[in-house]
Design an enzyme around this catalytic site. Sequence first.
Site, short mmCIF file in Angstrom:
data_model
loop_
_atom_site.label_atom_id
_atom_site.label_comp_id
_atom_site.label_asym_id
_atom_site.label_seq_id
_atom_site.Cartn_x
_atom_site.Cartn_y
_atom_site.Cartn_z
N SER A 26 1.02 -1.16 0.00
CA SER A 26 -0.16 -0.08 -0.15
C SER A 26 0.87 1.13 0.13
CB SER A 26 -0.91 0.00 1.17
OG SER A 26 -1.79 -0.99 1.15
N ARG A 49 1.07 8.05 5.33
CA ARG A 49 -0.04 7.26 6.24
C ARG A 49 -1.30 7.94 6.31
NH1 ARG A 49 0.11 2.85 9.57
NH2 ARG A 49 2.23 2.35 9.51
N HIS A 52 -2.77 6.73 3.27
CA HIS A 52 -3.14 5.49 3.07
C HIS A 52 -4.24 5.18 3.80
CE1 HIS A 52 -2.81 1.72 5.53
NE2 HIS A 52 -2.54 1.13 4.32
#
Length: 232
Positions: A26, A49, A52
Amino acid sequence: MDELVRKRQNPAHQLTPKGRAIEEESFRIVDEEAGPHGFSPWEWPIVRRMIHATADFEYKDLTRFRPGAVEAGLEALKGGARILVDARMIACGLNPERLRIFGNEVVELLSHPEVVARAQTTGGTRAETAVAYAEEKGLLQGAIVGVGNAPTFLLALVEAIRRGARPALVLGMPVGFVNVAEAKRALMEAPVPWIVTEGRKGGSTLVVAALHALIRLAADGGVDTSRTLRGG
């Protein structure tokens, strides 16, 4: 220690091979699709992040860091700083195993009985009252403060900072339409380290993502926090 073994033993990382593989793939996709950016090697893992967690690449353009903010946050985490949050959702979203790495306590005051009673008496919001209570009790000093919901919390926090409160780091990421952008701009003028998502967009999910990224950086020893911090 072998890198694979270190990650398997480190609760800041996914604890199973399949989980680690999915997470790393990812991150690879985010890196590839995000393309060039101006973030430092220590800032990008936080923004990555956040992307994500939301599948929203706009955060590449909306996220701002005060110089030295990441270093200040890592130093505070490693020192066991409390994490004061404006929403129960943030407290629930933080991984207990990761919090135990440095012994960071999560404090959410909006549901505290005294805060609720004061807010009902004064007619102010619980968010504003929670900041006032935290300031009285000295809970803001040296804390990492995560704001993902209430702009009134952030505005009250900025006022507390003007009176001398000094959090180690503020994650200013409330979401909404009333006073949200204004609260974030006020934070960006405050003399403390901050990470902000500009404009209306934000949310508790982003604060959780940013905190998990900071914990992982701290646990991995990715930044030399002994160097001079540039934050105010």
